[in-house]
Write an enzyme that holds these catalytic residues in place. Sequence first.
Site, PDB file in Angstrom:
ATOM      1  N   ARG A  58       1.090  -1.516   0.033  1.00 29.07           N
ATOM      2  CA  ARG A  58       0.286  -0.024  -0.538  1.00 29.07           C
ATOM      3  C   ARG A  58       0.510   1.646   0.041  1.00 29.07           C
ATOM      4  O   ARG A  58       0.764   1.825  -0.934  1.00 29.07           O
ATOM      5  CB  ARG A  58      -0.991  -0.224   1.178  1.00 29.07           C
ATOM      6  CG  ARG A  58      -2.045  -0.551   0.963  1.00 29.07           C
ATOM      7  CD  ARG A  58      -2.559  -1.444   2.136  1.00 29.07           C
ATOM      8  NE  ARG A  58      -1.590  -2.595   2.435  1.00 29.07           N
ATOM      9  CZ  ARG A  58      -1.333  -4.106   2.287  1.00 29.07           C
ATOM     10  NH1 ARG A  58      -3.152  -4.032   1.923  1.00 29.07           N
ATOM     11  NH2 ARG A  58      -0.971  -4.187   2.751  1.00 29.07           N
ATOM     12  N   THR A  59       1.984   1.690   0.894  1.00 36.81           N
ATOM     13  CA  THR A  59       2.304   2.607   1.543  1.00 36.81           C
ATOM     14  C   THR A  59       3.432   3.520  -0.255  1.00 36.81           C
ATOM     15  O   THR A  59       3.277   4.112  -0.293  1.00 36.81           O
ATOM     16  CB  THR A  59       3.392   2.106   2.204  1.00 36.81           C
ATOM     17  OG1 THR A  59       2.290   2.278   3.402  1.00 36.81           O
ATOM     18  CG2 THR A  59       4.394   3.858   2.555  1.00 36.81           C
ATOM     19  N   ARG A  78      11.097   4.199   3.472  1.00 35.78           N
ATOM     20  CA  ARG A  78      10.581   2.950   4.709  1.00 35.78           C
ATOM     21  C   ARG A  78      11.577   2.218   5.279  1.00 35.78           C
ATOM     22  O   ARG A  78      12.700   2.074   4.216  1.00 35.78           O
ATOM     23  CB  ARG A  78       9.451   1.712   4.101  1.00 35.78           C
ATOM     24  CG  ARG A  78       9.879   0.475   5.120  1.00 35.78           C
ATOM     25  CD  ARG A  78       8.105   0.090   4.890  1.00 35.78           C
ATOM     26  NE  ARG A  78       6.786   0.897   5.307  1.00 35.78           N
ATOM     27  CZ  ARG A  78       5.271   0.815   4.883  1.00 35.78           C
ATOM     28  NH1 ARG A  78       5.803  -0.805   5.072  1.00 35.78           N
ATOM     29  NH2 ARG A  78       4.681   0.761   5.512  1.00 35.78           N
ATOM     30  N   LYS A 110      25.917  -6.176  -0.791  1.00 32.06           N
ATOM     31  CA  LYS A 110      26.933  -5.513  -1.360  1.00 32.06           C
ATOM     32  C   LYS A 110      27.961  -4.853   0.044  1.00 32.06           C
ATOM     33  O   LYS A 110      29.255  -4.297  -0.196  1.00 32.06           O
ATOM     34  CB  LYS A 110      27.486  -4.674  -2.466  1.00 32.06           C
ATOM     35  CG  LYS A 110      26.494  -5.575  -3.768  1.00 32.06           C
ATOM     36  CD  LYS A 110      27.602  -5.036  -4.813  1.00 32.06           C
ATOM     37  CE  LYS A 110      26.805  -4.992  -6.146  1.00 32.06           C
ATOM     38  NZ  LYS A 110      26.981  -4.437  -7.089  1.00 32.06           N
ATOM     39  N   HIS A 169       4.793   5.629  11.943  1.00 36.06           N
ATOM     40  CA  HIS A 169       3.837   5.842  10.546  1.00 36.06           C
ATOM     41  C   HIS A 169       3.018   6.442  10.144  1.00 36.06           C
ATOM     42  O   HIS A 169       1.621   6.059  10.127  1.00 36.06           O
ATOM     43  CB  HIS A 169       3.273   4.610  10.018  1.00 36.06           C
ATOM     44  CG  HIS A 169       3.573   3.986   8.450  1.00 36.06           C
ATOM     45  ND1 HIS A 169       2.756   4.408   7.891  1.00 36.06           N
ATOM     46  CD2 HIS A 169       3.089   2.476   8.147  1.00 36.06           C
ATOM     47  CE1 HIS A 169       2.671   4.146   6.799  1.00 36.06           C
ATOM     48  NE2 HIS A 169       2.523   2.942   7.104  1.00 36.06           N
TER      49      HIS A 169
HETATM   50  N1   CP Z   1      -0.736   0.028   5.748  1.00 32.13           N
HETATM   51  C1   CP Z   1       0.956  -0.252   5.226  1.00 32.13           C
HETATM   52  O1   CP Z   1       1.186  -0.100   5.604  1.00 32.13           O
HETATM   53  O2   CP Z   1       0.749  -1.467   4.560  1.00 32.13           O
HETATM   54  P1   CP Z   1       2.061  -2.059   3.254  1.00 32.13           P
HETATM   55  O3   CP Z   1       3.083  -2.595   4.437  1.00 32.13           O
HETATM   56  O4   CP Z   1       1.063  -2.905   2.604  1.00 32.13           O
HETATM   57  O5   CP Z   1       2.417  -0.465   2.934  1.00 32.13           O
END
Ligand code: CP
Length: 306
Positions: A58-59, A108, A86, A136
């Site tokens: 999603r993100t 992320r 590496k 998040h």
């Molecule tokens: N909600 C969320 O962070 O989903 P993903 O891990 O798929 O990005």
Amino acid sequence: MPLKSKHLLGLDGMSREDITLILDTAVSFREVLERPIKKVPPLQGKTVANMFFENSTRTRLSFELAERRLSADVLAFQATGSSVSKGETLKDTARNIEAMKVDMVVMRHSAAGAPHYLVRVIDANVINAGDGGHEHPTQALLDMYTIREKLGRLEGLHVCIVGDIAHSRVARSNIYGLRTMGARVSVCGPATMIPRDIERLGVDVYHHIDDVLPTVDALNVLRIQMERDAGRLFPTLREYHNFYGVTRQRLEKAGRAITILHPGPINRDVEISADVADSEHSVILQQVLNGVAVRMAVLYLLSSRN
Ligand code: CP
């Protein structure tokens, strides 16, 4: 009105004005997503790098779509298959990507605090797309947007977050954001999943979901994170479902229409039963759509600050 910070690292300490500005700006972009041509020019000529060191559906896709909808050029970096294997450090990876004249970085990372480190080594705007168990922020912003869209406000609402609060960046960002916006926030889960001093964040703690449901307006159901060994925190998945699973029976017993959120991915019939996930009270797919608009707003507001 520009955002106060050059980066979006978390909602801890973000003002009510800044959160409101992001949510209000997202309303305009949400309207763009309904047009036949879902593209506007504000980030034309800008380059955004999405640096994903951890899995995401999603993100990652939501940020990429938001960037393209704003006419930015997009660089997609995934640790798998990169020179990280590496031994290249986060600092060197980020500085090399920035050297290609990148304006903004979305990251992320499995390490809490990784984006806070990044802002010390690069000049680009940094957006935290989830750092370990820490924060998040865009997930919480899209959750708040979706609740506000459905229920008309955040102030005075009772929102309960159920599940593994201790290891959840989504819970932490939601607590900070919702409390700032004037909502009452509760957390619910087994003692093994609730941090001991969580009340210090201004939340109420429940260990029995049936005790909290009768006063709840919106329920944010967290995923059981099997990949983080969550199975050690309760005896079996079946027991977790029996005690904390959000089922139609439980919701009917509560006697009120509760809006159901889930950040995804969902474990059907573990933390949420399949029929509740697909029910008329579920806003799970609206969250996904709103996520694009909220991320467009964040990218736009940070870019206009420059
Ligand atoms: N909600 C969320 O962070 O989903 P993903 O891990 O798929 O990005």
